[in-house]
Design an enzyme around this catalytic site. Sequence first.
Site, short mmCIF file in Angstrom:
data_model
loop_
_atom_site.label_atom_id
_atom_site.label_comp_id
_atom_site.label_asym_id
_atom_site.label_seq_id
_atom_site.Cartn_x
_atom_site.Cartn_y
_atom_site.Cartn_z
N HIS A 1 0.87 -1.18 0.00
CA HIS A 1 0.00 0.00 0.00
C HIS A 1 0.90 1.23 0.00
O HIS A 1 1.96 1.22 0.64
CB HIS A 1 -0.86 0.06 1.27
CG HIS A 1 -2.11 -0.75 1.25
ND1 HIS A 1 -2.56 -1.45 2.36
CD2 HIS A 1 -3.04 -0.95 0.29
CE1 HIS A 1 -3.70 -2.05 2.06
NE2 HIS A 1 -4.02 -1.78 0.81
N CYS B 1 -2.35 2.75 9.04
CA CYS B 1 -3.37 1.78 8.60
C CYS B 1 -4.58 1.80 9.52
O CYS B 1 -5.69 1.53 9.09
CB CYS B 1 -2.80 0.37 8.58
SG CYS B 1 -1.43 0.13 7.46
#
Length: 276
Positions: A175, A269
Amino acid sequence: MTDAATATPARTARKRTVLMCRPEYFTVSYRINPWMHPEDPTDTSLAVRQWDVLYRTYLDLGFEVHLIDPIAGLPDMVYAANGGFVIDNIAYGASFTYPERQPEGPAYMDWFREAGFDVRVPEEINEGEGDFLLVNGMILAGTGFRTASNSHEEIARIYGREVVSLNLINPSFYHLDTAVAVLDDTNIAYLPSAFDEASLATLRRLFPDAVIVTEEDAAVLGLNSFSDGYNIVIASRAKDFERQLRERGYNPIGVDLSELLLGGGGVKCCTLELRR
Ligand code: ARG
Protein backbone atom coordinates in the site's frame (compact mmCIF):
# COMPACT_ATOMS: atom_id res chain seq x y z
CA MET A 1 21.25 36.13 11.19
CA THR A 2 19.71 32.76 10.58
CA ASP A 3 20.73 30.72 7.60
CA ALA A 4 17.43 29.91 5.86
CA ALA A 5 18.78 26.60 4.59
CA THR A 6 19.73 25.25 8.00
CA ALA A 7 17.16 26.88 10.30
CA THR A 8 14.50 24.54 11.62
CA PRO A 9 11.17 25.79 10.37
CA ALA A 10 8.36 26.36 12.85
CA ARG A 11 5.79 23.58 12.47
CA THR A 12 2.10 24.07 13.04
CA ALA A 13 -0.25 21.41 14.31
CA ARG A 14 -3.79 21.29 12.96
CA LYS A 15 -6.21 19.13 14.96
CA ARG A 16 -7.41 16.19 12.90
CA THR A 17 -10.67 14.30 12.69
CA VAL A 18 -10.19 10.58 12.22
CA LEU A 19 -12.08 7.30 12.08
CA MET A 20 -10.78 4.19 13.84
CA CYS A 21 -11.99 0.64 14.47
CA ARG A 22 -11.20 -1.19 17.72
CA PRO A 23 -9.54 -4.55 16.86
CA GLU A 24 -11.99 -6.68 18.87
CA TYR A 25 -12.00 -9.38 16.18
CA PHE A 26 -8.39 -8.98 15.09
CA THR A 27 -6.48 -12.10 14.16
CA VAL A 28 -4.49 -13.39 11.18
CA SER A 29 -6.59 -16.12 9.57
CA TYR A 30 -5.60 -15.63 5.89
CA ARG A 31 -2.58 -14.36 4.02
CA ILE A 32 -2.95 -11.44 1.60
CA ASN A 33 0.42 -9.78 2.23
CA PRO A 34 3.88 -11.09 3.14
CA TRP A 35 3.61 -9.92 6.76
CA MET A 36 0.72 -12.29 7.50
CA HIS A 37 1.40 -15.81 8.84
CA PRO A 38 -1.92 -17.50 9.70
CA GLU A 39 -0.02 -20.43 11.23
CA ASP A 40 1.42 -18.12 13.95
CA PRO A 41 -0.69 -17.22 16.99
CA THR A 42 -2.04 -13.72 17.56
CA ASP A 43 -3.16 -12.08 20.80
CA THR A 44 -6.37 -10.13 20.27
CA SER A 45 -6.37 -8.58 23.75
CA LEU A 46 -2.80 -7.32 23.25
CA ALA A 47 -3.85 -5.88 19.88
CA VAL A 48 -6.71 -4.04 21.62
CA ARG A 49 -4.40 -2.72 24.38
CA GLN A 50 -1.82 -1.47 21.85
CA TRP A 51 -4.54 0.06 19.67
CA ASP A 52 -5.94 1.77 22.76
CA VAL A 53 -2.62 3.56 23.31
CA LEU A 54 -2.86 4.93 19.76
CA TYR A 55 -6.47 5.95 20.34
CA ARG A 56 -5.55 7.77 23.57
CA THR A 57 -2.56 9.42 21.90
CA TYR A 58 -4.92 10.95 19.33
CA LEU A 59 -7.32 12.11 22.04
CA ASP A 60 -4.41 13.67 23.94
CA LEU A 61 -3.45 15.53 20.76
CA GLY A 62 -6.95 17.00 20.73
CA PHE A 63 -8.14 15.02 17.72
CA GLU A 64 -11.80 14.26 17.15
CA VAL A 65 -11.82 10.46 17.00
CA HIS A 66 -14.83 8.61 15.60
CA LEU A 67 -15.28 4.87 15.97
CA ILE A 68 -16.88 2.40 13.60
CA ASP A 69 -18.21 -0.83 15.15
CA PRO A 70 -15.99 -3.83 14.39
CA ILE A 71 -17.70 -6.78 12.69
CA ALA A 72 -17.02 -10.40 13.65
CA GLY A 73 -15.33 -12.28 10.83
CA LEU A 74 -13.62 -9.17 9.42
CA PRO A 75 -10.26 -9.31 11.25
CA ASP A 76 -8.65 -6.64 9.04
CA MET A 77 -11.36 -4.06 9.71
CA VAL A 78 -9.03 -2.44 12.28
CA TYR A 79 -7.08 -1.05 9.31
CA ALA A 80 -9.55 1.80 8.87
CA ALA A 81 -7.35 3.62 6.36
CA ASN A 82 -8.51 1.12 3.77
CA GLY A 83 -12.19 1.87 4.37
CA GLY A 84 -12.32 4.80 1.95
CA PHE A 85 -10.91 8.19 1.07
CA VAL A 86 -12.58 11.30 2.48
CA ILE A 87 -11.90 14.86 1.37
CA ASP A 88 -14.09 17.84 0.41
CA ASN A 89 -16.94 16.16 2.35
CA ILE A 90 -17.00 13.41 -0.30
CA ALA A 91 -16.34 9.82 0.77
CA TYR A 92 -15.07 7.68 -2.09
CA GLY A 93 -15.81 4.13 -1.00
CA ALA A 94 -13.38 1.25 -1.07
CA SER A 95 -13.67 -1.83 -3.27
CA PHE A 96 -11.23 -4.40 -1.93
CA THR A 97 -8.90 -6.56 -4.02
CA TYR A 98 -9.30 -9.76 -1.99
CA PRO A 99 -12.65 -11.41 -1.21
CA GLU A 100 -11.71 -11.70 2.49
CA ARG A 101 -11.96 -7.93 2.90
CA GLN A 102 -14.71 -7.10 0.39
CA PRO A 103 -17.55 -6.81 2.97
CA GLU A 104 -15.64 -3.96 4.65
CA GLY A 105 -16.36 -1.66 1.69
CA PRO A 106 -20.15 -1.41 2.25
CA ALA A 107 -19.71 -1.36 6.05
CA TYR A 108 -17.53 1.74 5.87
CA MET A 109 -19.80 3.36 3.26
CA ASP A 110 -22.78 2.90 5.62
CA TRP A 111 -20.81 4.68 8.34
CA PHE A 112 -19.90 7.58 6.02
CA ARG A 113 -23.55 7.97 4.97
CA GLU A 114 -24.73 8.01 8.60
CA ALA A 115 -22.08 10.61 9.39
CA GLY A 116 -23.44 12.84 6.62
CA PHE A 117 -20.75 12.46 3.97
CA ASP A 118 -21.56 12.48 0.26
CA VAL A 119 -20.75 8.84 -0.50
CA ARG A 120 -19.54 7.78 -3.95
CA VAL A 121 -19.80 4.05 -4.57
CA PRO A 122 -16.63 3.04 -6.41
CA GLU A 123 -16.67 1.35 -9.79
CA GLU A 124 -13.01 0.45 -9.65
CA ILE A 125 -10.91 -1.60 -7.23
CA ASN A 126 -9.31 0.64 -4.60
CA GLU A 127 -8.26 0.38 -0.95
CA GLY A 128 -8.94 3.92 0.19
CA GLU A 129 -6.37 5.92 2.08
CA GLY A 130 -4.08 2.90 2.02
CA ASP A 131 -3.28 3.95 -1.56
CA PHE A 132 -4.48 7.57 -1.74
CA LEU A 133 -2.66 10.33 0.14
CA LEU A 134 -3.50 14.04 0.07
CA VAL A 135 -0.53 16.40 -0.03
CA ASN A 136 -0.11 19.84 -1.56
CA GLY A 137 -3.75 19.74 -2.69
CA MET A 138 -3.06 16.79 -4.95
CA ILE A 139 -3.69 13.10 -4.50
CA LEU A 140 -0.76 10.68 -4.56
CA ALA A 141 -2.19 7.39 -5.76
CA GLY A 142 -0.48 4.02 -5.44
CA THR A 143 -0.93 1.00 -7.65
CA GLY A 144 0.83 -2.31 -8.27
CA PHE A 145 -0.56 -4.63 -5.61
CA ARG A 146 -4.03 -3.50 -4.55
CA THR A 147 -5.58 -0.31 -5.92
CA ALA A 148 -6.20 -0.53 -9.68
CA SER A 149 -4.87 2.29 -11.83
CA ASN A 150 -8.29 2.95 -13.39
CA SER A 151 -9.47 4.02 -9.92
CA HIS A 152 -6.91 6.83 -10.22
CA GLU A 153 -8.96 8.18 -13.14
CA GLU A 154 -12.17 7.66 -11.20
CA ILE A 155 -10.87 9.60 -8.20
CA ALA A 156 -9.58 12.43 -10.44
CA ARG A 157 -13.10 12.77 -11.93
CA ILE A 158 -14.76 12.73 -8.51
CA TYR A 159 -12.58 15.33 -6.80
CA GLY A 160 -11.38 17.35 -9.80
CA ARG A 161 -7.91 17.35 -8.28
CA GLU A 162 -4.54 16.44 -9.72
CA VAL A 163 -3.81 12.74 -9.20
CA VAL A 164 -0.21 11.52 -9.31
CA SER A 165 0.06 7.77 -10.00
CA LEU A 166 2.92 5.92 -8.34
CA ASN A 167 3.94 2.31 -9.02
CA LEU A 168 4.78 0.12 -6.03
CA ILE A 169 7.18 -2.76 -6.74
CA ASN A 170 7.98 -4.42 -3.38
CA PRO A 171 5.25 -6.78 -2.08
CA SER A 172 6.15 -5.91 1.54
CA PHE A 173 5.17 -2.30 0.80
CA TYR A 174 1.95 -3.14 -0.97
CA HIS A 175 0.00 0.00 0.00
CA LEU A 176 1.22 3.53 -0.66
CA ASP A 177 0.90 4.36 3.05
CA THR A 178 3.57 1.76 3.85
CA ALA A 179 6.07 3.51 1.54
CA VAL A 180 5.14 7.20 1.90
CA ALA A 181 4.39 9.29 4.99
CA VAL A 182 2.72 12.68 4.63
CA LEU A 183 4.52 14.98 7.08
CA ASP A 184 2.56 18.18 6.59
CA ASP A 185 0.67 20.06 3.86
CA THR A 186 3.64 20.10 1.51
CA ASN A 187 6.25 17.48 2.39
CA ILE A 188 6.57 13.71 2.63
CA ALA A 189 8.96 10.96 3.71
CA TYR A 190 9.41 7.85 1.56
CA LEU A 191 11.32 4.64 0.88
CA PRO A 192 12.93 4.92 -2.58
CA SER A 193 13.29 1.16 -3.17
CA ALA A 194 9.51 0.68 -2.94
CA PHE A 195 9.00 2.47 -6.30
CA ASP A 196 9.85 1.90 -9.94
CA GLU A 197 12.24 4.31 -11.69
CA ALA A 198 9.54 6.47 -13.26
CA SER A 199 7.70 6.96 -9.96
CA LEU A 200 10.95 7.66 -8.17
CA ALA A 201 11.75 10.40 -10.69
CA THR A 202 8.29 11.87 -10.05
CA LEU A 203 8.79 11.82 -6.27
CA ARG A 204 12.23 13.45 -6.56
CA ARG A 205 10.81 16.19 -8.78
CA LEU A 206 7.74 16.91 -6.61
CA PHE A 207 9.46 16.56 -3.22
CA PRO A 208 13.15 17.52 -3.53
CA ASP A 209 13.28 18.10 0.23
CA ALA A 210 11.63 14.83 1.27
CA VAL A 211 12.84 12.75 4.20
CA ILE A 212 14.39 9.50 2.94
CA VAL A 213 13.96 6.64 5.39
CA THR A 214 16.18 3.62 5.92
CA GLU A 215 15.22 0.07 4.92
CA GLU A 216 15.32 -0.82 8.66
CA ASP A 217 12.77 1.82 9.58
CA ALA A 218 10.56 0.90 6.64
CA ALA A 219 10.75 -2.76 7.70
CA VAL A 220 8.95 -1.94 10.97
CA LEU A 221 6.39 0.06 8.94
CA GLY A 222 7.93 3.27 10.26
CA LEU A 223 6.52 5.22 7.33
CA ASN A 224 3.04 4.11 8.26
CA SER A 225 2.61 7.15 10.48
CA PHE A 226 0.09 9.91 11.08
CA SER A 227 0.94 13.60 11.29
CA ASP A 228 -1.00 16.69 12.35
CA GLY A 229 1.64 18.92 10.80
CA TYR A 230 3.81 19.00 13.94
CA ASN A 231 3.16 15.88 16.01
CA ILE A 232 3.86 12.71 14.06
CA VAL A 233 2.73 9.42 15.56
CA ILE A 234 5.17 6.74 14.38
CA ALA A 235 6.26 3.18 15.16
CA SER A 236 8.44 3.42 18.27
CA ARG A 237 10.98 1.08 16.66
CA ALA A 238 11.66 3.48 13.75
CA LYS A 239 14.59 5.17 15.48
CA ASP A 240 16.36 6.83 12.55
CA PHE A 241 13.06 8.17 11.20
CA GLU A 242 12.39 9.58 14.68
CA ARG A 243 15.78 11.31 14.67
CA GLN A 244 15.24 12.77 11.19
CA LEU A 245 11.81 14.11 12.13
CA ARG A 246 13.14 15.73 15.28
CA GLU A 247 15.96 17.36 13.31
CA ARG A 248 13.40 18.84 10.97
CA GLY A 249 11.41 20.41 13.77
CA TYR A 250 8.61 17.85 14.05
CA ASN A 251 7.58 16.13 17.25
CA PRO A 252 7.67 12.35 16.71
CA ILE A 253 5.59 10.29 19.17
CA GLY A 254 6.42 6.57 19.19
CA VAL A 255 3.78 3.89 19.75
CA ASP A 256 4.17 0.11 19.70
CA LEU A 257 1.67 -1.72 17.50
CA SER A 258 3.69 -4.96 17.22
CA GLU A 259 0.56 -7.12 17.30
CA LEU A 260 -1.08 -5.25 14.43
CA LEU A 261 2.17 -5.50 12.48
CA LEU A 262 1.40 -9.25 12.27
CA GLY A 263 -1.43 -8.29 9.92
CA GLY A 264 0.86 -6.03 7.92
CA GLY A 265 -0.35 -2.71 9.31
CA GLY A 266 0.78 0.11 11.54
CA VAL A 267 -0.26 3.52 12.85
CA LYS A 268 -1.56 4.98 9.58
CA CYS A 269 -3.37 1.78 8.60
CA CYS A 270 -5.43 2.13 11.79
CA THR A 271 -6.33 5.73 10.96
CA LEU A 272 -8.68 7.18 8.33
CA GLU A 273 -8.69 10.97 8.15
CA LEU A 274 -12.10 12.59 7.70
CA ARG A 275 -11.96 15.95 5.93
CA ARG A 276 -15.16 17.99 5.54
N1 ARG B 1 -3.97 -7.23 6.43
C1 ARG B 1 -4.33 -6.00 5.80
C2 ARG B 1 -4.28 -6.17 4.29
O1 ARG B 1 -3.40 -6.85 3.82
C3 ARG B 1 -3.44 -4.88 6.23
C4 ARG B 1 -3.85 -3.54 5.71
C5 ARG B 1 -2.91 -2.44 6.07
N2 ARG B 1 -3.44 -1.20 5.74
C6 ARG B 1 -2.79 -0.16 5.19
N3 ARG B 1 -3.41 0.96 5.05
N4 ARG B 1 -1.59 -0.31 4.70
O2 ARG B 1 -5.09 -5.66 3.57
